[in-house]
Design a protein around this motif. Structure first.
Motif, short mmCIF file in Angstrom:
data_model
loop_
_atom_site.label_atom_id
_atom_site.label_comp_id
_atom_site.label_asym_id
_atom_site.label_seq_id
_atom_site.Cartn_x
_atom_site.Cartn_y
_atom_site.Cartn_z
N GLY A 62 2.09 -13.35 6.08
CA GLY A 62 1.63 -14.50 5.19
C GLY A 62 2.96 -14.68 4.40
O GLY A 62 4.03 -13.66 4.20
N PRO A 63 2.76 -15.38 2.91
CA PRO A 63 4.23 -15.71 2.06
C PRO A 63 4.71 -13.67 1.91
O PRO A 63 3.28 -13.89 1.01
CB PRO A 63 3.58 -16.44 1.16
CG PRO A 63 2.34 -17.17 1.89
CD PRO A 63 2.24 -16.26 3.03
N SER A 64 5.28 -13.48 1.79
CA SER A 64 6.22 -13.06 0.87
C SER A 64 6.59 -12.37 -0.48
O SER A 64 6.58 -11.24 -1.09
CB SER A 64 7.36 -12.13 1.50
OG SER A 64 8.17 -12.98 1.55
N ASP A 212 7.66 -24.60 -1.74
CA ASP A 212 8.68 -23.01 -0.48
C ASP A 212 7.22 -22.77 0.19
O ASP A 212 7.15 -22.33 1.27
CB ASP A 212 10.02 -22.69 -0.90
CG ASP A 212 11.01 -23.87 -0.78
OD1 ASP A 212 10.48 -25.10 0.73
OD2 ASP A 212 11.43 -23.54 -0.71
N ILE A 213 6.72 -22.03 -0.91
CA ILE A 213 5.91 -20.62 -0.62
C ILE A 213 4.46 -21.78 0.18
O ILE A 213 3.40 -21.03 0.82
CB ILE A 213 5.31 -19.93 -1.78
CG1 ILE A 213 7.13 -19.46 -2.00
CG2 ILE A 213 4.40 -18.97 -1.76
CD1 ILE A 213 6.22 -18.32 -3.21
N LYS A 215 4.50 -23.94 1.72
CA LYS A 215 4.34 -24.18 3.26
C LYS A 215 4.69 -22.79 4.46
O LYS A 215 3.63 -22.87 5.28
CB LYS A 215 6.15 -24.47 3.63
CG LYS A 215 6.32 -26.19 2.95
CD LYS A 215 8.02 -26.39 3.17
CE LYS A 215 8.49 -27.51 2.61
NZ LYS A 215 9.80 -27.84 2.48
N GLU A 216 4.49 -21.92 3.47
CA GLU A 216 4.43 -20.84 4.67
C GLU A 216 3.15 -20.24 4.37
O GLU A 216 2.19 -19.22 5.24
CB GLU A 216 5.23 -19.54 3.67
CG GLU A 216 7.05 -19.48 3.97
CD GLU A 216 6.95 -18.38 3.37
OE1 GLU A 216 6.22 -16.97 3.15
OE2 GLU A 216 8.48 -18.54 2.31
N THR A 218 0.47 -21.84 6.40
CA THR A 218 0.11 -21.65 7.76
C THR A 218 0.64 -21.12 8.62
O THR A 218 2.18 -21.25 8.19
CB THR A 218 0.46 -23.92 7.73
OG1 THR A 218 -0.28 -24.26 7.28
CG2 THR A 218 0.35 -23.78 9.58
N ILE A 219 0.76 -19.81 8.76
CA ILE A 219 1.11 -18.72 9.77
C ILE A 219 1.24 -19.07 11.05
O ILE A 219 0.36 -19.34 11.65
CB ILE A 219 0.45 -17.46 9.42
CG1 ILE A 219 0.14 -17.54 7.54
CG2 ILE A 219 1.14 -16.94 9.63
CD1 ILE A 219 -0.43 -16.11 7.32
N THR A 220 2.45 -19.46 11.28
CA THR A 220 2.87 -19.32 13.16
C THR A 220 2.46 -17.80 13.77
O THR A 220 3.89 -16.64 12.90
CB THR A 220 3.85 -20.19 13.52
OG1 THR A 220 5.56 -19.93 12.52
CG2 THR A 220 3.34 -21.99 12.77
#
Length: 431
Positions: A62-64, A212-213, A215-216, A218-220
């Motif tokens: 996920g987001p770092s 921006d975070i 958007k992350e 949603t994990i692909t």
């Protein structure tokens, strides 16, 4: 009368058969309690169940940068089923957007306030500088007026001329002071605009960072592969409802199934027997017919306590030698680690060994039609058998359980200087 001998013979035969059936189980049972002392190769095997995992895998994270926006935990609100085969860029998971959404709204509100402050400051400085420029213009005109008066007073008395000169000096001094004040006000206006502009830019950057975070969330999939859920510190898999943290943002993994590791845990009693590069025989609970091999690739130096267990264990990683398309992460394996191999040694089942006191071990050895109670010296053991170093020979037989009327037998103690033939001298170790 002739049938009487036939009836007698038949009855005798039936009696013999019945007696044989009655006596046979006991005899068979007694025979099963005696086993010969074996000689040959002896393996010290440590058995432990393990779980397969890929040696190499790609993490799906996920987001770092959650800590940058002061988010410390995020729940997984949706996640594809474990074992799903995905392509690069395919949808994997969705994180709960509640907290990030609230932070985005707060930042947008703050940004609107700062934008208003920026515009207000811009208007205030514009008006202030405009008023200062108007004052400079008026003072310049005042200087010219005083100079005209001075020029017209050249035919006046000296006192009048002097007064006119003084008025010109005052007007010029006022103009000079106004110019200096204008320069200071201009610098103040520039500094104030820079301050509110920097604040505006900072908040715009923070809002963009949050966007921006978000958007992350949603994990692909970063690569193609099979989705395997990530395990938490307590051994449970991360699923819908689990949390991810900035220091461990992994949601799942995409393992490389070509090289597999069986991760197992060995108790603190047996861990001293385990060393790197030892051979391992591996079985699969899901496919009992498959027999594989492996080797120990790492042994933990520090023990740990697993969940729901009071015993201390050490993590051991075993690399599977074979590559098999049926192998999948999380499959349970039975690992038989060959800790040692002894050649040409005598050994007996553990059931044949008995203890007297803390350090004396003995067996019940068959001796002719009877038995003796013989002390033995044991060497290494495995799950089923023990090496006999002294006290028995290859031709001996021992009882697997305590025979009847054996308690009154006197113990035959090993004597110093026993014959070499009664000792196990071929303890050649191979690993």
């Amino acid at each position: 009368m002739k049938n009487k001998p036939l009836f007698a013979i038949s009855g005798f035969i039936i009696a013999i058969v019945a007696a044989w059936f009655v006596l046979r189980p006991a005899a068979s049972k007694d025979a099963d309690l005696i086993v010969p002392v074996k000689k040959g190769e002896f393996e010290v095997v440590v058995t432990a169940s393990g779980e397969l995992e890929a040696k190499n895998s790609v993490r799906i994270t996920g987001p770092s940068s959650l800590q940058a926006v002061q988010i410390w935990q995020v729940k997984i609100s949706d996640l594809v089923a474990e074992g799903t085969t995905v392509k690069k860029g395919d949808y994997i998971a969705l994180l709960d957007r509640t907290e990030i959404g609230n932070k985005m709204k707060d930042r947008e509100t703050e940004l609107q306030k700062i934008e208003s402050q920026f515009v207000q400051t811009q208007l205030d400085t514009t008006l202030t500088l405009r008023a200062a420029r108007d004052e400079l213009t008026n003072l310049a005109f005042a200087v010219k007026e005083k100079e005209i008066v001075l020029e017209q007073s050249k035919f006046e008395p000296p006192a009048t001329i002097r007064q006119a000169e003084i008025d010109v000096e005052k007007a010029k001094r006022s103009l000079q002071q106004a110019k200096e004040n204008y320069r200071i006000k201009k610098n103040q206006a520039v500094a104030k605009m820079q301050e509110v502009g920097a604040n505006l830019s900072q908040n715009q950057t923070k809002l963009k960072q949050i966007q921006d975070i978000a958007k992350e969330f949603t994990i692909t999939a970063p690569e193609a592969g099979m989705v395997i859920y990530q395990r938490e510190w307590n051994g449970r898999k991360k699923t819908v409802g689990s949390n991810i943290e900035p220091w461990d943002p992994t949601v799942a993994t995409l393992p490389d199934l070509s090289v597999m590791i069986s991760k197992t845990y060995v108790n603190e009693v047996d861990i001293r027997k385990i060393k790197k590069d030892q051979i391992v025989r591996i079985g699969l609970d899901a496919f009992p017919e498959k027999k594989m091999t492996g080797k120990v690739v790492s042994v933990a130096n520090v023990g740990e306590q697993r969940p729901n267990s009071e015993a201390k264990v050490f993590e051991v990683s075993i690399q599977v030698n074979e590559s098999d398309t049926t192998l999948r992460p999380a499959m349970t394996t039975s690992n038989n680690i060959v800790a040692n191999q002894l050649k040409d040694v005598l050994y007996v089942p553990l059931e044949a060994l008995h203890a007297q006191g803390d350090s004396l071990t003995f067996v019940y050895k068959k001796e002719g039609a009877g038995l003796i109670k013989q002390q033995v010296k044991i060497g290494q053991t495995n799950d089923n058998e023990a090496v006999i170093m002294e006290g028995l020979q290859e031709s001996d037989q021992v009882y697997l359980s305590v025979p009847k009327n054996a308690e009154d037998k006197k113990l035959i103690v090993l004597q110093t200087g026993d014959k070499p033939s009664e000792k196990n001298t071929n303890l050649t170790s191979t690993q």
